[in-house]
Design a protein around this motif. Sequence first.
Motif, short mmCIF file in Angstrom:
data_model
loop_
_atom_site.label_atom_id
_atom_site.label_comp_id
_atom_site.label_asym_id
_atom_site.label_seq_id
_atom_site.Cartn_x
_atom_site.Cartn_y
_atom_site.Cartn_z
N UNK A 150 -52.98 34.55 -75.74
CA UNK A 150 -54.22 35.07 -76.30
C UNK A 150 -55.09 33.91 -76.73
N UNK A 151 -55.40 33.85 -78.02
CA UNK A 151 -56.21 32.75 -78.55
C UNK A 151 -55.34 31.68 -79.22
N UNK A 152 -54.04 31.91 -79.27
CA UNK A 152 -53.15 31.01 -80.01
C UNK A 152 -52.56 29.93 -79.11
N UNK A 153 -52.68 28.68 -79.53
CA UNK A 153 -52.10 27.55 -78.81
C UNK A 153 -50.60 27.52 -79.07
N UNK A 154 -49.78 27.46 -78.00
CA UNK A 154 -48.33 27.53 -78.18
C UNK A 154 -47.57 26.36 -77.57
N UNK A 178 -57.57 22.51 -60.24
CA UNK A 178 -58.33 21.60 -61.12
C UNK A 178 -57.94 20.14 -60.93
N UNK A 179 -56.79 19.90 -60.26
CA UNK A 179 -56.24 18.55 -60.08
C UNK A 179 -55.88 17.88 -61.41
N UNK A 180 -55.63 18.68 -62.43
CA UNK A 180 -55.11 18.16 -63.68
C UNK A 180 -53.59 18.19 -63.62
N UNK A 181 -52.95 17.36 -64.44
CA UNK A 181 -51.49 17.27 -64.42
C UNK A 181 -50.83 17.97 -65.60
N UNK A 182 -51.58 18.29 -66.63
CA UNK A 182 -51.01 18.96 -67.80
C UNK A 182 -52.03 19.91 -68.39
N UNK A 183 -51.53 21.02 -68.96
CA UNK A 183 -52.42 22.06 -69.46
C UNK A 183 -51.91 22.59 -70.80
N UNK A 184 -52.82 22.77 -71.76
CA UNK A 184 -52.44 23.48 -72.98
C UNK A 184 -52.06 24.92 -72.63
N UNK A 185 -51.03 25.43 -73.26
CA UNK A 185 -50.55 26.79 -72.99
C UNK A 185 -50.96 27.68 -74.17
N UNK A 186 -51.51 28.84 -73.86
CA UNK A 186 -51.98 29.75 -74.91
C UNK A 186 -51.40 31.15 -74.72
N UNK A 188 -60.42 21.49 -72.80
CA UNK A 188 -59.60 21.41 -71.59
C UNK A 188 -59.28 22.79 -71.03
N UNK A 189 -58.91 22.81 -69.75
CA UNK A 189 -58.49 24.06 -69.10
C UNK A 189 -57.15 24.48 -69.69
N UNK A 190 -57.05 25.73 -70.12
CA UNK A 190 -55.81 26.25 -70.68
C UNK A 190 -55.18 27.25 -69.71
N UNK A 191 -53.85 27.44 -69.86
CA UNK A 191 -53.16 28.39 -69.00
C UNK A 191 -52.45 29.43 -69.87
N UNK A 192 -52.42 30.69 -69.44
CA UNK A 192 -51.68 31.72 -70.18
C UNK A 192 -50.18 31.49 -70.09
N UNK A 193 -49.49 31.74 -71.18
CA UNK A 193 -48.04 31.50 -71.22
C UNK A 193 -47.27 32.42 -70.28
#
Length: 374
Positions: free
Chosen positions: A287-291, A277-285, A257-262
């Motif tokens: 650097x390389x770490x998922x937060x 992207x017309x997505x409603x939610x994004x994983x937040x990272x 999925x598309x990720x966004x910088x914190x």
Amino acid sequence: MFGHQIRLCRLAGFDVTLDLSWIFIALLVTWTLATGYFPQVYPGLASPAYWSMGIVGAAGLFLSIILHELSHSLVARRFDIPIKGITLFIFGGVAHMEKEPPTARSELLMAIAGPIASLLLAVFFYMAASIAHAAGLGETVTGVAWYLALINLMVAVFNMVPAFPLDGGRVYRAWLWGRSGDLHEATRRASSAGQTFGLILIALGVVSLFTGNLIGGLWWGLIGLFLYSASRGSYAQLQAHVLLGSEPVSRFMTPNPVTVPAGISLRELVEEYVYGSFHEAFPVVEGERLVGLAGVAELRKTDRAEWEKLRVFDIMQPLSKKIAISPDENAETALRLMAESGNSRLLVVKDGVLLGIVALRDIMRLMELKQSLG
């Protein structure tokens, strides 16, 4: 079903919680007992006596309900059926069972445990009332004990009506299940009986309203509506188990999925990611770490004037078990986690590595496809 809950205590290893809707019924029962039932059955007492009887009677009723549900929970634990806890709410109490019983026998034993407990409580309070009367303790004591004996008997009898998900409905389902070996069909038939009984109670409520019994009519109607909805919901829950229990999350998640910088601003999140992207939610990272997880749901809670100053990490949901699921878990588990957390999307994570994202609409689409294919 439930709104805000307050934890009361832990009993025999189970959390007992109080839904705020319970406050309404607690006040209603106390008022009804203090101004209606006890003055009618025991005339001539002082008003403070009636109110004390009403308060103790209501407390005894809800303690009885807790013990009724606790008996279900103890039997469920004997068969390794996870019980999250017991909740008191406007229509009584419920033990939260996380999965269906493994056999018809375990279903039967768990179902009858509650009415048996209520019958034992009825006998206990009957004996207490008899002893109190013989000892001359007065109507304030004996009256409450007689009431609790009667109400526990009524709870036992009402719960044995063969209307799922009442205890009697579960007994009926266990009987059907034992005969046919088909849990799905047994649940469908027991649920139909529950919906029919619910409609009968609603009709009884309407008749009561037209005959001038306003409180009784509203109460029967509400109970009927609740039972009808609970019957349908219980069958839908089993359908979800049948359709989704064997489907791993990894099969229908959206990978990479598309990720966004914190550290980006909320304005950037909206302009570059939501609209981009017309997505409603994004994983937040970082650097390389998922937060965490952030998106439209979190943006709605913020003031648009703050979008330039606030950063994604200011509004994101931190990474936790509420928003993350293993790819090996099944779709039913994902659906339950979404319902409990209020999130319509979950991060699919293994060993701290982001593999994908799964949305509620993906699960619903999977159910539709499986239903259409039989």
